[in-house]
Each structure stands twice: as structure tokens, then as C-alpha cells.
Enzyme design. Structure first.
Site, short mmCIF file in Angstrom:
data_model
loop_
_atom_site.label_atom_id
_atom_site.label_comp_id
_atom_site.label_asym_id
_atom_site.label_seq_id
_atom_site.Cartn_x
_atom_site.Cartn_y
_atom_site.Cartn_z
N GLU A 68 0.83 -1.20 0.00
CA GLU A 68 0.00 0.00 0.00
C GLU A 68 0.87 1.25 0.00
O GLU A 68 2.00 1.24 0.49
CB GLU A 68 -0.94 0.06 1.22
CG GLU A 68 -2.16 -0.82 1.12
CD GLU A 68 -2.04 -2.08 1.96
OE1 GLU A 68 -2.94 -2.93 1.90
OE2 GLU A 68 -1.02 -2.20 2.67
N THR A 69 0.30 2.32 -0.55
CA THR A 69 0.88 3.66 -0.49
C THR A 69 -0.21 4.58 0.03
O THR A 69 -1.37 4.49 -0.39
CB THR A 69 1.35 4.13 -1.88
OG1 THR A 69 2.38 3.24 -2.34
CG2 THR A 69 1.87 5.54 -1.84
#
Length: 305
Positions: free
Chosen positions: A47-48
């Protein structure tokens, strides 16, 4: 051409280059949805997170979370890591960070409590934004095929494989032995078949496997596979850990309980992570589900836009 700053954080570890990698964009103003998705794909982390000013002045920030392929409503390690990163800043959109932050997310409001060592922010604790949701059950043969395991490796002494969520859903299944858990390998074709058999409108089929001993039932080893989201294996999955903790405590025969679990993940990837999950239950009703861990900053830089 303009540039935006980023930080990468290793979450659920006190050692750099261990735990779960997270890219944080501390000020994502001006980025389009397509640019956020492209940046998340470029980083390639599970994830970012993209931080924006809050819609309500009562909250700290609005946080959007992207996997390499799509946006998700909530995830554990991005909230812990984002809270840690913002807590180390002198200000967040013009305000000094306090000891408690609150993020606006698609799944709801996420409360974050900063943790310190020697006065320095060293990690964070978050509270899951939604109550435990359970179902449907998933057949054991499907789970075994996805993990390239014999169906006999699965244990049903506590529960059948089932889809659970406290903000982001996972199929969870218990493996009868830690050695068998270590032998698991994701079979992408089987994941596609599982996704077709169990279609979910909000996301694709992902699998959280765990093992524990009778002697230490609250010390858990886990692995998470989500190849349909371009995450072959995740070294630490806070949202799945929170859901598992809530589900296991909900199944205790006692009406009142207060349990703290330690979930070890990422061992097979050589990115060992330690996730602490706290769950309370009173008169048979689950209380808040907390997830906490240490973090370290790994890299800083900028992205040309």
C-alpha cells in the site's frame, strides 16, 4: 514540472529494512486519482498512503490508501505508518501534531495514538473503524488450492475458513502446524478460480493464514497472500490481524474478556514483523479493536510530476 515529497516507512518493526514497507505522500494536494494510482504502482509496496487536508477541522487529515492496482477503504499498516510519519513532522497542514491523530478514510474515522520511546515518536496504535463482520464461510479445498497445501494441513478445531473484516475483508484460515504454514505458496490460478467462485463487489480474493500452539494460543504466526492485487505476499497485515483478533475473541465462551495477541508475520520473506492486537469483550459484545507496532523511516525523496 513539479515535485512532491515522499517518505518510506518500515512498519511493525524497530529495524530498518524489516517489517512492511509503506510509501507515504505527506502532502498529496493536486494529485489526481490516476496519478495516485500510478505512484502506488510505481512504488510497488502493498500500500501507499496519500495525505490530504481533512474535510472537517476536527480531524487531522484525510488519508487515501492505494494498493498497486486499486484504492482500498482501510488498511492497518498504512495507518500505523502514516500516523508515525506525520507524528514526526513539525506540523500537519499548519497544525502541530498532538499525541492523538484522527484520519478520515473511506471506511470511516480512524483514531491514531502516537507511541514514544525516550520522547521520540517510535510507532503508533490505531483503532479499527468498523465492527467485526463475519461471512461467508469458504470451502477448505479452495483455500488449500490457493496456498498449494494439502487440505489436511488446514485445521477446523476453532473455526472453518471464513471471510472477516473490521474495515477490509480477508479470508482467514487456521493451519494445523507452523511448519505447514511455512510451506504455503500462492497459486495464482487457484486465486483466480476462488475469485470467480466467491465474487465480492468491493475487492478481490485474498488469503490470511495463521498457525498457533495450544500452549501459546495468543502468539500467532501468519502469512497473507493477495496476488490478484499484485501483492504476492505481504510481510505484515494490520487490518487482517485486527479482524482475526476480533474474530477469535468473539468466539471465546467467556462473556467478558480482554486479550492481547502478538502476531508474527513476514518470517518467510525475511522481513519479520511484530503486530500487537488488543481486543476487549463485555457481556458478549466486542469493544474496540486496537492494532499497534513500532516503525522506522527508511528513505526520503521526491517524485517528479
Amino acid at each position: 514540472m513539479t515535485s512532491i515529497s515522499f517518505i518510506t516507512v518500515d512498519v511493525f518493526t524497530s529495524e530498518r529494512f524489516a517489517g512492511n514497507q509503506l510509501a507515504v505522500i505527506p502532502d498529496a494536494r493536486g494529485l489526481s486519482d490516476a496519478q495516485m494510482q500510478a505512484i502506488a504502482a510505481e512504488f510497488g509496496c502493498s500500500e501507499t498512503s496519500f495525505v490530504l487536508p481533512p474535510e472537517s477541522a476536527e480531524n487531522t487529515a484525510r488519508v487515501r490508501i492505494f494498493t498497486p492496482t486499486s484504492e482500498v477503504p482501510f488498511a492497518g499498516h498504512p495507518n500505523v505508518g502514516t500516523g508515525f510519519a506525520l507524528g514526526r513532522q513539525e506540523e500537519i497542514f499548519g497544525k502541530r501534531p498532538g499525541e492523538h491523530l484522527r484520519f478520515e478514510e473511506k471506511a470511516g474515522l480512524v483514531d491514531v495514538a502516537l507511541q514514544r520511546k525516550d520522547g521520540i515518536v517510535s510507532g503508533a496504535r490505531i483503532v479499527a473503524p468498523k465492527p467485526l463482520a463475519v461471512g461467508p464461510e469458504i470451502d477448505a479445498a479452495t483455500v488449500a488450492a490457493c496456498a498449494s497445501l494439502d487440505p489436511d494441513a488446514l485445521s477446523d478445531r476453532n473455526h472453518a475458513p471464513v471471510r472477516i473484516s473490521v474495515g477490509l475483508a480477508f479470508t482467514v484460515a487456521e493451519i494445523g502446524d507452523i511448519d505447514w504454514l511455512s510451506e504455503a505458496r500462492p497459486n495464482v490460478s487457484a486465486f483466480h478460480a476462488a475469485n470467480a467462485r466467491y465474487p465480492f463487489a468491493e475487492d478481490s480474493f485474498s488469503l490470511f493464514l495463521y498457525a498457533r500452539t495450544r500452549e501459546h494460543p495468543w502468539r500467532i504466526r501468519a502469512r497473507m497472500f493477495a496476488p490478484l492485487d499484485n501483492v504476492i505476499e505481504d510481510p505484515a497485515t494490520g487490518s487482517a490481524s485486527a479482524a482475526l483478533g476480533a474474530y477469535l475473541v468473539s468466539r471465546l465462551p467467556e462473556a467478558d474478556a480482554a486479550v492481547e495477541l502478538t502476531i508474527e508475520q513476514g518470517v518467510e520473506m525475511r522481513r519479520r514483523s511484530l503486530i500487537t492486537v488488543s481486543v476487549s469483550k463485555k457481556s458478549g459484545i466486542l469493544g474496540e479493536v486496537g492494532v499497534s507496532g513500532d516503525c522506522v523511516i527508511a528513505m526520503r525523496g521526491s517524485i517528479d510530476i
